[in-house]
Design a protein around this motif. Structure first.
Motif, PDB file in Angstrom:
ATOM      1  N   ILE A   1       0.672  -1.245   0.064  1.00 13.84           N
ATOM      2  CA  ILE A   1       0.077  -0.087  -0.096  1.00 13.84           C
ATOM      3  C   ILE A   1       0.762   1.245  -0.081  1.00 13.84           C
ATOM      4  O   ILE A   1       2.003   1.222   0.321  1.00 13.84           O
ATOM      5  CB  ILE A   1      -0.860   0.180   1.040  1.00 13.84           C
ATOM      6  CG1 ILE A   1      -0.201  -0.003   2.522  1.00 13.84           C
ATOM      7  CG2 ILE A   1      -1.931  -1.208   1.108  1.00 13.84           C
ATOM      8  CD1 ILE A   1      -1.067   0.138   3.887  1.00 13.84           C
TER       9      ILE A   1
ATOM     10  N   SER B   1      -3.845   1.352  -2.809  1.00 14.33           N
ATOM     11  CA  SER B   1      -2.980   0.358  -3.249  1.00 14.33           C
ATOM     12  C   SER B   1      -2.128   0.694  -4.123  1.00 14.33           C
ATOM     13  O   SER B   1      -2.403   1.297  -4.925  1.00 14.33           O
ATOM     14  CB  SER B   1      -4.299  -0.905  -3.421  1.00 14.33           C
ATOM     15  OG  SER B   1      -4.950  -0.499  -4.716  1.00 14.33           O
TER      16      SER B   1
ATOM     17  N   TRP C   1      -1.136  -8.528  -7.039  1.00 11.26           N
ATOM     18  CA  TRP C   1      -2.824  -8.600  -6.697  1.00 11.26           C
ATOM     19  C   TRP C   1      -3.449  -9.790  -7.713  1.00 11.26           C
ATOM     20  O   TRP C   1      -3.259  -9.852  -8.841  1.00 11.26           O
ATOM     21  CB  TRP C   1      -3.489  -7.248  -6.681  1.00 11.26           C
ATOM     22  CG  TRP C   1      -2.898  -6.152  -5.844  1.00 11.26           C
ATOM     23  CD1 TRP C   1      -2.427  -5.154  -6.110  1.00 11.26           C
ATOM     24  CD2 TRP C   1      -3.166  -6.310  -4.404  1.00 11.26           C
ATOM     25  NE1 TRP C   1      -2.040  -4.439  -5.359  1.00 11.26           N
ATOM     26  CE2 TRP C   1      -2.576  -5.007  -4.126  1.00 11.26           C
ATOM     27  CE3 TRP C   1      -3.582  -7.006  -3.440  1.00 11.26           C
ATOM     28  CZ2 TRP C   1      -2.548  -4.407  -2.707  1.00 11.26           C
ATOM     29  CZ3 TRP C   1      -3.634  -6.523  -2.074  1.00 11.26           C
ATOM     30  CH2 TRP C   1      -3.019  -5.452  -1.767  1.00 11.26           C
TER      31      TRP C   1
ATOM     32  N   PRO D   1      -7.469  -4.808  -6.359  1.00 10.33           N
ATOM     33  CA  PRO D   1      -7.490  -4.396  -4.875  1.00 10.33           C
ATOM     34  C   PRO D   1      -8.378  -3.515  -4.198  1.00 10.33           C
ATOM     35  O   PRO D   1      -8.775  -3.270  -2.957  1.00 10.33           O
ATOM     36  CB  PRO D   1      -5.822  -3.801  -4.643  1.00 10.33           C
ATOM     37  CG  PRO D   1      -5.770  -3.411  -6.290  1.00 10.33           C
ATOM     38  CD  PRO D   1      -6.415  -4.411  -7.064  1.00 10.33           C
TER      39      PRO D   1
END
Length: 326
Positions: free
Chosen positions: A74, A142, A156, A160
């Motif tokens: 993040i 993110s 991912w 996300p």
């Protein structure tokens, strides 16, 4: 992932090593990355004075989530960096990091204290889970898969923003005493194991073994976690590769049959010519008094010298030609 099963945080974390061993052991490839994700049930946000128990997000909801690699996946927009320390927050409430869209929708700022009301969370005798307070420590967004790839992190596996956009990220040290402690049986709604195998060690000739290994791994995971959902890796390209490899191998073999025929004919013809020449030479040597064992020895030495020189040169020339053509 394992949805809808009452479980605490420690149990799925203890099962992580078994999940990894099942997949890596059956497939035959080591892990490149692993992300453990735990999500609470639905939560309504309210204000500390109790004046607004309804959601601050126009009847929407949030959840509390713990990610083992949250700090790396993040970007902090505002507030403190995400910290997954070993000691809980001394303030007595869980420190959470809120997605920027949730912060905008609720009008939350750094340092705000909010009340979380678990939705439909009851214990074995039907008692509702009490509310608990959280304090906004940071606001995040993110990182995209391109940024994660540059940092050498696993990507991912789902959007996300859709998966985590409503999540209040919390450290494990705060989740256990401040969130899980006041939750009844349904501590977690879902846990995920995002596992990435090291594709750099893939051997193309073992593609069929990888496919069968994933099938066996799925059976083992389901046997140990009956309620788990298993998201299959993209095996269709691997299956397509196996089919194309088989077809191309058969096609190349078929096309090479005439070439093998010509090669065998050339070798037989060359052998006959050489044998006729050797026969005349041997006859002359024997007529001049050379014994048969000596003639055989000379022929053997000649063939050995040709083998020692021609064999490595032929292999090197063949490998070079194969690299050029392939």
């Amino acid at each position: 992932s394992s949805p809808g099963v009452p479980v605490d945080l420690q149990s799925p974390q203890d099962a992580t090593s078994h999940v990894v061993a099942a997949v890596t052991g059956e497939v035959g490839l080591p892990t490149k990355g692993l992300s453990f994700q735990a999500f609470s049930g639905r939560i309504d946000l309210g204000l500390p004075d109790g004046s607004r128990r309804t959601s601050l997000m126009s009847n929407d909801y949030v959840n509390v989530a713990y990610l083992t690699d949250a700090a790396q996946r993040i970007q902090i927009v505002e507030g403190a960096p995400f910290a997954d320390g070993e000691a809980p927050s001394p303030s007595g409430v869980a420190q959470v990091w809120m997605h920027e869209e949730v912060a905008e929708g609720t009008g939350s700022n750094i340092g705000d204290t909010l009340v979380c009301y678990p939705d439909d969370a009851v214990d074995e005798v039907g008692r509702e889970s009490p509310p608990f307070e959280v304090r906004v420590a940071g606001i995040w967004r993110s990182l995209d898969n391109e940024a994660l790839a540059e940092a050498g992190l696993i990507p991912w596996f789902e959007d996300p923003e859709a998966a985590l956009g409503r999540s209040l990220l919390v450290s494990r040290a705060d989740f256990l005493p401040y969130v899980e402690a006041v939750w009844p049986l349904t501590h977690l709604q879902r846990v995920n194991w995002d596992l990435v195998l090291d594709e750099t060690l893939i051997v193309p000739t073992q593609a069929e073994q990888y496919i069968s290994g994933f099938r066996r791994a799925l059976s083992l995971v389901k046997a140990n976690l009956p309620n788990a959902l298993y998201n299959d890796p993209p095996l269709d390209p691997l299956r397509d590769y196996v089919r194309r490899d088989q077809v191309l191998t058969l096609l190349l073999l078929t096309l090479n049959i005439p070439a093998f025929g010509f090669l065998i004919y050339f070798l037989i013809l060359s052998s006959q010519i050489i044998a006729e020449g050797q026969q005349r030479d041997t006859a002359i040597l024997v007529s001049r008094g050379t014994s048969i064992p000596s003639a055989v020895g000379l022929a053997a030495i000649e063939e050995a010298l040709l083998f020692l020189v021609g064999y490595p040169l032929g292999i090197a020339a063949g490998m070079g030609l194969a690299r050029v053509l392939g």
